[in-house]
Design a protein around this motif. Structure first.
Motif: not given
Length: 416
Positions: A106-113, A140-154
């Motif tokens: 997505r375009g609204d993602v800053e990797p370093r954050f 840390l498997s791919r599936n575990r990593l993908a399921s981690l809930e992370v914040p998504h501010p602007s």
């Protein structure tokens, strides 16, 4: 506690997660090798290219196993979750299977954050405890990593937070670099000073290498009294009671670190002459044998363990302990004149008898002190950068925690 004003999403909805190439005998022996990153290359918010391995990857797989600038790398093993962004400094770079490559979808993602969020989540907040798969070696498997809930501010807020934290990280790197430069200057000064001295004298060849003509070469035991420390014998204190004592882990080249000082239960009268005094030279008997530093504290009541030797100038001798400490660094680390000095046991150690036999240079006492003054001036510069780095590291940790928990907002910061 996390920032209550942010929305949260699974990491896999923000990033495509790619797997790296597995190292194999064929990959190791193949042709047309390319460099690749391991977990050891990925530090928190930093990629270390000091040692980069290579493997052969078929052209058909290369696009899928290589990196682009802006890719987020997350460790699958080791310190799971450790993350950094690839900056594209090398045109071609692949990655091994113990790393996950996260590429924004997505375009609204800053990797370093997300590097900083993962650092806070794994090292401060504890919100991903148990995220690793339950194997003999946690991963840390791919599936575990993908399921981690992370914040998504602007994305604007993501970028401002990343910019603020990156500014502190860059200041830390500046002091790291300055300290490393000063350390290299000190090494060069030591090589020059112990070869040519300060009086412009002709040189002579000695058993420990070139030295000024007037310098004497003496056995360490002829200029120092050497006393080995106390054996623990099960007397280690688990708390704040007992007598504080130094271990080899407290003694670095040229400095003593008192951050973690152990204590032992021992009657003071049994310590005898093993109480440390200002100016005592401590030399490691085990570990990195010969590593040495001078006790410069006036605080009484410290002793030392038996894996350290205490050297005290003999009465009537003309030796400056800090000069001797500097020489031992030159002798052990630079000139390598003491290779094989350790006793041949399962764990190499430097016995009192071996230490007493080692030759060292002994110039006039005033020249020793002048040499020490030069090296002390460089040490003060190194220590200044270390102290500033420590302050900045604490600032970074505090900011990281406060920004990720919402205790402060990024628009409230002034890091100018």
């Amino acid at each position: 506690m996390t920032n209550p004003n942010w929305t949260w999403q699974p990491l896999g909805e923000l990033f495509e997660i790619g797997a790296g190439k597995t190292m194999s005998a064929a990959a190791r022996a193949g042709t047309d090798k390319v460099p690749f990153l391991r977990t050891s290359n990925v530090l928190w918010d930093d990629i270390d290219l000091t040692e980069v391995d290579e493997m052969s990857i078929p052209p058909s797989e290369l696009a899928d196993k290589s990196l682009k600038a802006g890719d987020l790398l997350v460790c699958e093993g080791g310190e799971i979750g450790r993350a950094a962004v690839w900056d594209g400094r090398v045109p071609m770079m692949a990655f091994q299977n113990h790393l996950h490559r996260l590429r924004p979808i997505r375009g609204d993602v800053e990797p370093r954050f997300y590097v900083y969020f993962l650092q806070s989540a794994f090292t401060q907040l504890g919100i991903f405890e148990g995220a690793g798969n339950k194997t003999t070696i946690p991963n840390l498997s791919r599936n575990r990593l993908a399921s981690l809930e992370v914040p998504h501010p602007s994305v604007a807020e993501q970028r401002e937070i990343a910019r603020a934290l990156a500014k502190v990280r860059e200041a830390i790197r500046v002091h790291d670099k300055a300290a490393a430069t000063a350390q290299e200057l000190k090494r060069a000064a030591m090589r020059e000073l112990f070869t040519r001295g300060l009086r412009g004298e002709p040189q002579k060849e000695t058993e420990i290498g070139p030295a000024p003509e007037s310098w004497q070469i003496k056995a360490i035991g002829h200029v120092f009294e050497i006393v080995q420390g106390l054996s623990l014998k099960g007397n280690l204190s688990g708390g704040s009671d007992g007598v504080p004592f130094l271990r080899t882990s407290n003694v670095y080249w040229g400095r003593i670190d008192l951050k973690n000082v152990s204590r032992m239960h021992v009657a003071p009268e049994l310590i005898g002459d093993r109480w440390l005094r200002l100016g005592d030279l401590l030399v490691c008997e085990g570990g990195e044998i010969g590593r040495a530093a001078v006790w410069e504290s006036k605080e009484p009541g410290y002793t030392y363990q038996n894996h350290l030797h205490r050297l005290r100038p003999l009465i009537g001798g003309s030796i400056e302990p800090k000069f001797a400490a500097a020489w031992l660094e030159v002798g052990f680390c630079h000139r390598k004149v003491y290779e094989g000095a350790g006793n041949k046991t399962t764990i190499p150690n430097l016995s009192r008898a071996r230490l007493a036999e080692l030759p060292m240079p002994v110039p006039a006492i005033d020249e020793q002190r002048d040499i020490v003054a030069i090296l002390d001036a460089i040490d003060r510069k190194i220590e200044l950068h270390r102290k500033k780095r420590t302050v900045l590291e604490e600032l970074f940790k505090a900011l990281l925690h406060k920004l990720m928990t919402g205790e402060i907002r990024v628009d409230e910061l002034d890091l100018s």
